[in-house]
Enzyme design. Structure first.
Site, PDB file in Angstrom:
ATOM      1  N   CYS A 114       0.595  -1.684  -0.084  1.00 26.67           N
ATOM      2  CA  CYS A 114       0.305   0.380  -0.364  1.00 26.67           C
ATOM      3  C   CYS A 114       0.799   1.125  -0.346  1.00 26.67           C
ATOM      4  O   CYS A 114       0.161   2.712  -0.398  1.00 26.67           O
ATOM      5  CB  CYS A 114      -1.047   0.309   1.341  1.00 26.67           C
ATOM      6  SG  CYS A 114      -2.216  -1.254   1.086  1.00 26.67           S
ATOM      7  N   HIS A 250      -2.783   7.586   2.470  1.00 26.36           N
ATOM      8  CA  HIS A 250      -3.800   6.270   1.922  1.00 26.36           C
ATOM      9  C   HIS A 250      -4.587   6.173   2.443  1.00 26.36           C
ATOM     10  O   HIS A 250      -5.315   6.035   3.507  1.00 26.36           O
ATOM     11  CB  HIS A 250      -2.665   4.947   2.767  1.00 26.36           C
ATOM     12  CG  HIS A 250      -2.659   3.811   2.307  1.00 26.36           C
ATOM     13  ND1 HIS A 250      -3.774   2.730   1.013  1.00 26.36           N
ATOM     14  CD2 HIS A 250      -3.158   2.448   2.437  1.00 26.36           C
ATOM     15  CE1 HIS A 250      -4.214   1.871   1.266  1.00 26.36           C
ATOM     16  NE2 HIS A 250      -3.953   1.795   2.276  1.00 26.36           N
ATOM     17  N   ASN A 280      -9.849  -0.196   0.479  1.00 26.64           N
ATOM     18  CA  ASN A 280      -8.530   0.077   0.462  1.00 26.64           C
ATOM     19  C   ASN A 280      -7.880  -1.125  -1.210  1.00 26.64           C
ATOM     20  O   ASN A 280      -8.612  -1.887  -1.535  1.00 26.64           O
ATOM     21  CB  ASN A 280      -7.784  -0.684   1.599  1.00 26.64           C
ATOM     22  CG  ASN A 280      -6.665  -1.041   1.464  1.00 26.64           C
ATOM     23  OD1 ASN A 280      -5.784  -0.718   1.037  1.00 26.64           O
ATOM     24  ND2 ASN A 280      -5.442  -1.187   2.635  1.00 26.64           N
TER      25      ASN A 280
HETATM   26  N1  COA Z   1     -17.834  -7.910  11.329  1.00 19.57           N
HETATM   27  C1  COA Z   1     -18.210  -8.930  12.112  1.00 19.57           C
HETATM   28  N2  COA Z   1     -17.410  -8.856  12.543  1.00 19.57           N
HETATM   29  C2  COA Z   1     -16.179  -8.525  12.826  1.00 19.57           C
HETATM   30  C3  COA Z   1     -15.482  -8.570  11.617  1.00 19.57           C
HETATM   31  C4  COA Z   1     -16.229  -7.983   9.927  1.00 19.57           C
HETATM   32  N3  COA Z   1     -16.420  -7.983   9.329  1.00 19.57           N
HETATM   33  N4  COA Z   1     -14.411  -8.457  11.208  1.00 19.57           N
HETATM   34  C5  COA Z   1     -14.338  -9.105  12.444  1.00 19.57           C
HETATM   35  N5  COA Z   1     -15.111  -8.863  13.375  1.00 19.57           N
HETATM   36  C6  COA Z   1     -15.008  -9.302  14.959  1.00 19.57           C
HETATM   37  C7  COA Z   1     -13.928 -10.255  14.821  1.00 19.57           C
HETATM   38  O1  COA Z   1     -13.461 -11.747  14.946  1.00 19.57           O
HETATM   39  C8  COA Z   1     -13.538  -9.634  16.785  1.00 19.57           C
HETATM   40  O2  COA Z   1     -14.597 -10.632  17.366  1.00 19.57           O
HETATM   41  P1  COA Z   1     -14.038 -10.987  19.322  1.00 19.57           P
HETATM   42  O3  COA Z   1     -14.158  -9.955  19.634  1.00 19.57           O
HETATM   43  O4  COA Z   1     -15.625 -11.711  19.480  1.00 19.57           O
HETATM   44  O5  COA Z   1     -13.582 -12.017  18.852  1.00 19.57           O
HETATM   45  C9  COA Z   1     -13.942  -7.970  16.621  1.00 19.57           C
HETATM   46  O6  COA Z   1     -14.604  -7.798  15.352  1.00 19.57           O
HETATM   47  C10 COA Z   1     -12.767  -7.065  16.303  1.00 19.57           C
HETATM   48  O7  COA Z   1     -13.017  -5.859  17.310  1.00 19.57           O
HETATM   49  P2  COA Z   1     -12.602  -4.601  16.969  1.00 19.57           P
HETATM   50  O8  COA Z   1     -11.452  -5.419  18.051  1.00 19.57           O
HETATM   51  O9  COA Z   1     -13.308  -4.060  17.536  1.00 19.57           O
HETATM   52  O10 COA Z   1     -12.380  -4.246  15.916  1.00 19.57           O
HETATM   53  P3  COA Z   1     -11.646  -2.980  15.800  1.00 19.57           P
HETATM   54  O11 COA Z   1     -11.755  -1.873  16.133  1.00 19.57           O
HETATM   55  O12 COA Z   1      -9.668  -3.742  15.775  1.00 19.57           O
HETATM   56  O13 COA Z   1     -11.145  -3.076  13.932  1.00 19.57           O
HETATM   57  C11 COA Z   1     -10.141  -3.474  11.831  1.00 19.57           C
HETATM   58  C12 COA Z   1     -10.367  -4.193  12.685  1.00 19.57           C
HETATM   59  C13 COA Z   1      -9.649  -4.988  10.947  1.00 19.57           C
HETATM   60  C14 COA Z   1     -11.050  -2.875  11.240  1.00 19.57           C
HETATM   61  C15 COA Z   1      -9.103  -2.296  12.250  1.00 19.57           C
HETATM   62  O14 COA Z   1      -7.974  -3.715  13.002  1.00 19.57           O
HETATM   63  C16 COA Z   1      -8.490  -2.361  11.069  1.00 19.57           C
HETATM   64  O15 COA Z   1      -8.659  -1.572  10.145  1.00 19.57           O
HETATM   65  N6  COA Z   1      -7.406  -2.733  11.365  1.00 19.57           N
HETATM   66  C17 COA Z   1      -6.170  -2.021  10.028  1.00 19.57           C
HETATM   67  C18 COA Z   1      -6.191  -2.648   8.656  1.00 19.57           C
HETATM   68  C19 COA Z   1      -5.755  -1.896   7.704  1.00 19.57           C
HETATM   69  O16 COA Z   1      -6.008  -0.921   6.880  1.00 19.57           O
HETATM   70  N7  COA Z   1      -4.710  -3.006   6.866  1.00 19.57           N
HETATM   71  C20 COA Z   1      -4.376  -2.670   5.561  1.00 19.57           C
HETATM   72  C21 COA Z   1      -2.958  -1.623   6.243  1.00 19.57           C
HETATM   73  S1  COA Z   1      -2.432  -0.382   4.263  1.00 19.57           S
END
Ligand code: COA
Length: 323
Positions: A114, A250, A280
């Site tokens: 990215c 990004h 993304n």
């Molecule tokens: N729908 C519903 N629930 C989901 C889900 C989805 N699509 N994806 C994950 N979950 C659940 C998980 O299983 C987890 O459940 P649990 O608590 O029962 O184990 C929970 O949601 C995680 O929630 P939370 O910790 O509040 O998520 P978050 O606020 O960290 O958000 C992301 C998750 C992935 C959106 C966030 O961490 C993120 O954006 N990270 C960076 C990713 C990124 O940008 N990558 C590319 C970089 S170039």
């Protein structure tokens, strides 16, 4: 002193869109969860027969049109991509031929996931500054949907496909003022497709080359890198935040973008956001957002802009430029 100026921009999104509501029917998720955690409403997905080079070609032709140039006017082609059509030749070589650039100029791909577009801009800028080439076509293009496990709700809701391009030309005034690139390979396992030509190849043959991610770890590191690289860009150039007209980050997650803006005390009015409609798109996200803002006359001549990227590796970096 020679600088590289942007004289044209273009972008392309595949016709097919995939909304959060449609994703609700594919995996255990909700529009509310996706939008509240990521800011994404929909993303574009390439057709089965649409390749990264096809997306790149559309974006390139639009960028050339806006620059008022013909393909033969281009001396250098650099494509940032994680999802090349084939192992080799590069997308840049395929594209060079498709566009009809037959002048023997260099063409190559850059792989920094990215952060790929800022890496590609850095390289093209250096080719121009050194006087090696006069005009460069710099593209970010991805069919990221091909390396997504569409049964994995933790990753499949985040990504989309697209391409963006800029034409750079040698000029006496900036243009690109400075570029700042970084990488830290110690974090390679946090965000990866852990399959390829020389590792776990049997999985590739089974069609199982998928993106894996430790989301919350990536989130924290992304915010830190995005803030640090903007601070670095400002301090090296002795600029204040108020000197920046636009931040083009990004587009991974609106919460990462907002947290970055908050830590920099930058108003969201100065930040270009397209993640809600594009998801993304990896190396394509910055030039896609940039082209949209230029075409909407939000970014105008005279503006000072910071582009910043962050991706797997980890890799990150920025480009400071004047329009
Ligand atoms: N729908 C519903 N629930 C989901 C889900 C989805 N699509 N994806 C994950 N979950 C659940 C998980 O299983 C987890 O459940 P649990 O608590 O029962 O184990 C929970 O949601 C995680 O929630 P939370 O910790 O509040 O998520 P978050 O606020 O960290 O958000 C992301 C998750 C992935 C959106 C966030 O961490 C993120 O954006 N990270 C960076 C990713 C990124 O940008 N990558 C590319 C970089 S170039």
């Amino acid at each position: 002193m020679t600088y590289a100026r942007i004289i044209g921009t273009g972008s392309y999104l595949p016709k097919k869109t995939l909304t959060n509501t449609e994703l609700e029917r594919m995996v255990d998720t909700t529009d509310e969860w996706i939008f509240s955690r990521t800011g994404i409403r929909e993303r574009h997905i390439a057709a089965d027969d649409e390749k990264t080079s096809d997306l790149a070609e559309h974006a390139s032709r639009r960028a050339l049109d806006s620059a008022g140039l013909q393909p033969a006017d281009i001396d250098l082609v650099v494509v940032a991509t994680t999802t090349a059509d084939q192992v080799f030749p590069s997308v840049a070589c395929l594209l060079q031929d498709r566009l009809g650039i037959h002048n023997g100029g260099p063409a190559f791909d850059v792989q920094a996931v990215c952060a790929g577009f800022v890496y590609a801009m850095d390289l093209a800028n250096k080719f121009i500054q050194c006087g090696v080439v006069g005009r460069a076509l710099v593209i970010g293009a991805e069919t990221f949907s091909r390396i997504i496990d569409w049964t994995d709700r933790e990753t499949c809701v985040l990504f989309g496909d697209g391409a963006g391009a800029v034409v750079l030309e040698a000029a006496e005034q900036p243009g690109v003022v400075s570029t700042h690139l970084h990488a830290d390979g110690r974090y390679h396992e946090l965000l990866a497709v852990p399959t390829g030509v020389s590792i776990n190849y049997k999985q590739v043959l089974k069609g199982e080359a998928y993106t894996q991610m430790q989301g919350s770890e990536v989130f924290k590191f992304a915010v830190k890198c995005m803030v640090d690289v903007v601070d670095e860009t400002l301090s090296i150039n002795r600029l204040n935040k108020s000197d920046i007209d636009w931040l083009v980050p990004h587009q991974a997650n609106s919460r990462i973008i907002a947290a970055t803006a908050r830590k920099l005390s930058l108003s969201m009015d100065k930040v270009i956001v397209t993640v809600d409609r594009h998801g993304n798109t990896s190396a394509a996200s910055i030039p896609l957002a940039f082209d949209e803002a230029v075409r909407e006359h939000r970014i105008v001549p005279g503006d000072t802009i910071i582009m910043e990227g962050f991706g797997g590796g980890f890799t990150w970096g920025s480009v400071l430029l004047r329009m």
